[in-house]
Scaffold this motif. Structure first.
Motif, mmCIF file in Angstrom:
data_model
loop_
_atom_site.group_PDB
_atom_site.id
_atom_site.type_symbol
_atom_site.label_atom_id
_atom_site.label_comp_id
_atom_site.label_asym_id
_atom_site.label_seq_id
_atom_site.Cartn_x
_atom_site.Cartn_y
_atom_site.Cartn_z
ATOM 1 N N ILE A 363 0.834 -1.203 0.000
ATOM 2 C CA ILE A 363 0.000 0.000 0.000
ATOM 3 C C ILE A 363 0.864 1.247 0.000
ATOM 4 C CG2 ILE A 363 -1.768 1.288 1.264
ATOM 5 C CD1 ILE A 363 -2.739 -1.375 2.417
ATOM 6 N N GLY A 364 1.936 1.223 0.784
ATOM 7 C CA GLY A 364 2.825 2.375 0.825
ATOM 8 C C GLY A 364 3.885 2.224 1.893
ATOM 9 N N ASN A 365 4.851 3.129 1.879
ATOM 10 C CA ASN A 365 5.954 3.105 2.840
ATOM 11 C C ASN A 365 5.572 3.832 4.126
ATOM 12 O OD1 ASN A 365 7.613 1.777 0.987
ATOM 13 N ND2 ASN A 365 8.386 3.696 0.127
ATOM 14 N N VAL A 366 6.022 3.270 5.241
ATOM 15 C CA VAL A 366 5.834 3.886 6.549
ATOM 16 C C VAL A 366 7.151 3.759 7.304
ATOM 17 C CG1 VAL A 366 3.351 3.436 6.637
ATOM 18 C CG2 VAL A 366 4.940 1.711 7.490
ATOM 19 N N LEU A 367 7.175 4.231 8.538
ATOM 20 C CA LEU A 367 8.388 4.139 9.344
ATOM 21 C C LEU A 367 8.347 2.846 10.152
ATOM 22 C CD1 LEU A 367 11.025 5.507 10.197
ATOM 23 C CD2 LEU A 367 9.754 6.674 11.995
ATOM 24 N N ALA A 368 9.331 2.000 9.940
ATOM 25 C CA ALA A 368 9.358 0.697 10.591
ATOM 26 C C ALA A 368 9.343 0.833 12.106
ATOM 27 C CB ALA A 368 10.595 -0.084 10.151
ATOM 28 N N TYR A 369 8.510 0.042 12.759
ATOM 29 C CA TYR A 369 8.417 -0.100 14.218
ATOM 30 C C TYR A 369 7.880 1.151 14.919
ATOM 31 C CZ TYR A 369 11.642 -3.773 12.826
ATOM 32 O OH TYR A 369 12.231 -4.836 12.175
ATOM 33 N N GLN A 370 7.526 2.175 14.156
ATOM 34 C CA GLN A 370 7.021 3.408 14.765
ATOM 35 C C GLN A 370 5.626 3.763 14.274
ATOM 36 O OE1 GLN A 370 8.807 4.678 17.158
ATOM 37 N NE2 GLN A 370 10.527 3.306 16.728
ATOM 38 N N THR A 371 4.968 2.843 13.574
ATOM 39 C CA THR A 371 3.704 3.141 12.905
ATOM 40 C C THR A 371 2.532 2.477 13.610
ATOM 41 O OG1 THR A 371 4.823 3.363 10.763
ATOM 42 C CG2 THR A 371 2.456 2.963 10.719
ATOM 43 N N ARG A 372 1.445 3.217 13.775
ATOM 44 C CA ARG A 372 0.168 2.681 14.260
ATOM 45 C C ARG A 372 -0.869 2.962 13.176
ATOM 46 N NH1 ARG A 372 -0.393 2.567 19.916
ATOM 47 N NH2 ARG A 372 -2.416 1.563 19.511
ATOM 48 N N ALA A 373 -1.734 1.983 12.898
ATOM 49 C CA ALA A 373 -2.746 2.166 11.866
ATOM 50 C C ALA A 373 -3.983 1.350 12.212
ATOM 51 C CB ALA A 373 -2.201 1.767 10.492
ATOM 52 N N TRP A 374 -5.140 1.808 11.696
ATOM 53 C CA TRP A 374 -6.428 1.164 11.929
ATOM 54 C C TRP A 374 -7.217 1.196 10.630
ATOM 55 C CZ3 TRP A 374 -3.891 4.639 14.839
ATOM 56 C CH2 TRP A 374 -3.573 4.311 16.167
ATOM 57 N N PHE A 375 -8.153 0.287 10.463
ATOM 58 C CA PHE A 375 -8.947 0.299 9.242
ATOM 59 C C PHE A 375 -10.341 -0.250 9.487
ATOM 60 C CE2 PHE A 375 -7.190 -3.915 9.398
ATOM 61 C CZ PHE A 375 -8.092 -4.744 8.748
ATOM 62 N N GLY A 376 -11.259 0.192 8.613
ATOM 63 C CA GLY A 376 -12.620 -0.318 8.595
ATOM 64 C C GLY A 376 -12.891 -0.945 7.245
ATOM 65 N N ALA A 377 -14.154 -0.975 6.854
ATOM 66 C CA ALA A 377 -14.505 -1.623 5.588
ATOM 67 C C ALA A 377 -14.003 -0.845 4.377
ATOM 68 C CB ALA A 377 -16.024 -1.796 5.512
ATOM 69 N N ARG A 378 -14.003 0.493 4.462
ATOM 70 C CA ARG A 378 -13.676 1.301 3.287
ATOM 71 C C ARG A 378 -12.517 2.274 3.491
ATOM 72 N NH1 ARG A 378 -19.721 3.157 1.165
ATOM 73 N NH2 ARG A 378 -20.606 1.046 0.998
ATOM 74 N N LEU A 379 -12.061 2.435 4.721
ATOM 75 C CA LEU A 379 -11.065 3.470 4.991
ATOM 76 C C LEU A 379 -10.086 3.005 6.042
ATOM 77 C CD1 LEU A 379 -10.135 6.475 4.661
ATOM 78 C CD2 LEU A 379 -11.760 7.058 6.474
ATOM 79 N N GLY A 380 -8.852 3.447 5.907
ATOM 80 C CA GLY A 380 -7.840 3.198 6.920
ATOM 81 C C GLY A 380 -7.133 4.498 7.266
ATOM 82 N N VAL A 381 -6.585 4.560 8.473
ATOM 83 C CA VAL A 381 -5.878 5.753 8.928
ATOM 84 C C VAL A 381 -4.711 5.332 9.798
ATOM 85 C CG1 VAL A 381 -7.269 6.036 11.031
ATOM 86 C CG2 VAL A 381 -6.206 8.047 9.988
ATOM 87 N N GLY A 382 -3.669 6.147 9.831
ATOM 88 C CA GLY A 382 -2.523 5.823 10.679
ATOM 89 C C GLY A 382 -1.571 6.993 10.787
ATOM 90 N N PHE A 383 -0.516 6.771 11.566
ATOM 91 C CA PHE A 383 0.491 7.809 11.736
ATOM 92 C C PHE A 383 1.775 7.175 12.225
ATOM 93 C CE2 PHE A 383 -0.850 7.186 16.024
ATOM 94 C CZ PHE A 383 0.205 7.577 16.834
ATOM 95 N N TYR A 384 2.883 7.898 12.072
ATOM 96 C CA TYR A 384 4.132 7.535 12.729
ATOM 97 C C TYR A 384 4.804 8.804 13.216
ATOM 98 C CZ TYR A 384 5.916 8.275 7.903
ATOM 99 O OH TYR A 384 6.202 8.773 6.658
ATOM 100 N N ARG A 385 5.590 8.632 14.249
ATOM 101 C CA ARG A 385 6.211 9.771 14.920
ATOM 102 C C ARG A 385 7.642 9.422 15.272
ATOM 103 N NH1 ARG A 385 5.378 11.429 21.200
ATOM 104 N NH2 ARG A 385 6.244 13.538 21.156
ATOM 105 N N ALA A 386 8.553 10.286 14.941
ATOM 106 C CA ALA A 386 9.958 10.088 15.297
ATOM 107 C C ALA A 386 10.712 11.395 15.116
ATOM 108 C CB ALA A 386 10.594 9.002 14.435
ATOM 109 N N GLY A 387 11.650 11.626 16.021
ATOM 110 C CA GLY A 387 12.521 12.785 15.885
ATOM 111 C C GLY A 387 11.810 14.111 15.900
ATOM 112 N N GLY A 388 10.673 14.212 16.576
ATOM 113 C CA GLY A 388 9.976 15.486 16.659
ATOM 114 C C GLY A 388 8.970 15.705 15.548
ATOM 115 N N PHE A 389 8.848 14.768 14.632
ATOM 116 C CA PHE A 389 7.920 14.921 13.519
ATOM 117 C C PHE A 389 6.878 13.803 13.549
ATOM 118 C CE2 PHE A 389 11.944 16.790 12.151
ATOM 119 C CZ PHE A 389 11.533 18.066 11.774
ATOM 120 N N ALA A 390 5.654 14.152 13.157
ATOM 121 C CA ALA A 390 4.582 13.163 13.059
ATOM 122 C C ALA A 390 3.978 13.233 11.665
ATOM 123 C CB ALA A 390 3.513 13.424 14.118
#
Length: 535
Positions: A363-390
């Motif tokens: 689906i796409g690139n994220v930050l390894a071991y720092q990512t949280r994500a959730w999904f439903g039937a039609r949509l997913g959302v997530g984020f990662y945070r490191a070094g002061g940036f989210a």
């Protein structure tokens, strides 16, 4: 990328090695059984545009090493003590090294939903509290006061506990400037604000311990619930505890009646009459928590108080248009799922994948071991945070690529909890941080096209206690509360309750989970599941 030197060896502090971060420091895995607590320097992005925070960071780099050197020897085994310093290329101390340990933050043990999902034997609860008692007593014998004594600085591993963040401990010559509002002894405060005016002492450590015991056993803090005449933010100053007359006790919490009378009275004398001194160890040694053979609830009484109450209570009578019936747990379908390491959508190293008939699809690139994500039937959302940036992102579980254009608000302090409620066209992302001694929850409402519809830090909204059990449909979020199901919407740029279904108050509490069904809402409660219809 930051480079530091430990025992002459060079280590690179890369985002994938980040284990956690707070307002003042970041913790990295060195990969050799040790971790490094790296104090954020003055030019860290978290301090951008904050001259006071930059000055505090500069002073911390001076004070913290001296404070650690002042720690006495012979500390209790529960203390995760420093084993050395990390240096910059200019030979300046940048942090300290300690053994890597495992464990769950004690805070989780006081959370209603975590405890429902993790069956903890009563004997194990008592044993870990006794271990914490021994650790605090041992520090006091060594001449150390914890100061910022709180449940995020205690990690539990079975019956063992580990005490972390020793760089803020109070030792001769170094007062502890830190505090956590939920555990702050009101004796140290003046006026109408929970801000300490006097230094921490041994008694304030034992007060904080009593708060942790209360919360671990009852899944609510000693100042929980609602009083009609006293705002929650001032009740500690006025000694109006959850045990006081007139307080509406949270229905999601474990009943006070589960505890023996002498322990309840001990809590009353600590929280309402300012009794201090070492918490009586015998009060825990004599505590026998067992599971009721009938209802399964834990209690420390001769007879189960839950069964006794249920037997004496009349059957529930529902008036008006609300109809409900008990259903099987297997008939409920929760709409939001968290992304893990396997399943329909999953994380692997630095990428998010979906499972298809033809195999894995990136689906796409994220930050390894720092990512949280959730999904439903039609949509997913997530984020990662490191070094002061989210970085926030949205995606579709069934097709398409990841869209990382979500503009998240600045995440300050230690991120202690993250959760999302996902609907078909928008997601509600909940971020709870420990910042400035308080726990604050920020909600970010994100549309499927990555637009942020609203973002708000919710300080005094009582309905926030139920967001882990919320469900979403269209523009509406339905949240279980002790006053009934609340409907939340984005009104203008604000996140606001627009309707309260008061007729459901007798059926749900803030600790329940909601799920939408045809024409109604299911509620997963402590001991059963019901389906509600409004006709």
């Amino acid at each position: 990328m930051v480079k530091v030197f430990v025992d002459g060896a060079k280590f690179e502090l890369v985002p994938t090695a980040l284990l956690g971060q707070g307002g003042e420091a970041e913790v990295y895995d060195l990969g050799d059984g040790r971790v490094l607590k790296w104090w954020k320097p003055t030019d860290h992005p978290d301090f951008a545009g904050q001259p006071d925070a930059q000055a505090a960071a500069a002073q911390r780099l001076i004070d913290a090493p001296a404070r650690i050197r002042a720690l006495p020897g012979g500390l209790p085994g529960a203390v995760v003590a420093p084993s050395g310093f990390a240096l910059t290329a200019k030979k300046q101390i940048a942090g300290y090294v300690m053994p890597k340990i495992a464990g769950e933050a004690l805070m989780s043990y006081g959370e209603v939903r975590w405890r429902r999902d993790h069956a903890i034997a009563g004997d194990d609860l008592v044993a870990m509290l006794l271990a914490l008692h021994d650790g605090i007593a041992g520090l006091h014998r060594a001449g150390v006061v914890i100061g910022d004594c709180n449940d995020l600085n205690v990690l539990v591993d079975g019956r063992r506990v580990h005490l972390i963040d020793v760089d803020s401990y109070q030792v001769p010559g170094f007062a502890c400037p830190m505090f956590s509002e939920r555990f702050l002894d009101p004796r140290l405060c003046d006026g109408d604000t929970m801000i300490p005016r006097r230094p921490h002492d041994r008694d304030s450590d034992w007060y904080a311990f009593a708060v942790m015991v209360f919360r671990t056993l009852l899944n609510v803090g000693p100042w929980g619930g609602v009083h009609p005449k006293h705002a929650n933010g001032t009740r500690a100053l006025r000694r109006v505890s959850a045990l006081a007359p007139g307080v509406v006790y949270p229905r999601a919490a474990r009943p006070i009646a589960m505890l023996p009378d002498d322990l309840v009275e001990l809590f009353r004398t600590i929280f309402e009459r300012d009794q201090r001194g070492e918490f009586p160890r015998a009060a825990l040694e004599n505590l026998r928590i067992r599971n009721c053979s009938v209802c399964g609830e834990q209690h420390a009484r001769t007879r189960c108080p839950t069964c006794a109450t249920s037997a004496a209570a009349p059957p529930v009578v529902v008036h008006g248009r609300l109809r409900w019936q008990e259903i099987a747990a297997g008939d409920v379908a929760l709409a939001t799922r968290e992304v893990g390491r396997t399943g329909e959508v999953y994380l692997e190293q630095g990428a998010l994948f979906r499972t298809t008939r033809l195999g894995p699809e990136r689906i796409g690139n994220v930050l390894a071991y720092q990512t949280r994500a959730w999904f439903g039937a039609r949509l997913g959302v997530g984020f990662y945070r490191a070094g002061g940036f989210a970085v926030g992102f949205v995606f579709r579980p069934d097709r398409g690529i990841l869209d990382d254009r979500v503009v998240l608000p600045k995440i300050r302090g230690q991120l202690v909890d993250a959760h999302a409620t996902v609907g078909d066209d928008r997601a509600w992302l909940w971020l709870t941080c420990a910042d400035g001694g308080r726990l604050v929850t920020t909600c970010v409402v994100i549309a499927a096209d990555s637009t942020v519809l609203a973002s708000e830090t919710l300080v005094d909204a009582s309905w926030v206690a139920g967001v882990h059990g919320a469900c979403a449909v269209g523009p509406h979020l339905f949240v279980p509360t002790d006053d009934g199901i609340a409907r939340i919407e984005v009104v203008g740029n604000a996140i606001s309750p627009t309707r309260l279904f008061a007729e459901t108050a007798a059926l749900v509490s803030s600790g329940d989970r909601l799920a939408l069904t045809a024409g109604g809402i299911d509620a997963i409660r402590r001991r059963d599941v019901i389906r509600m219809h409004l006709s």
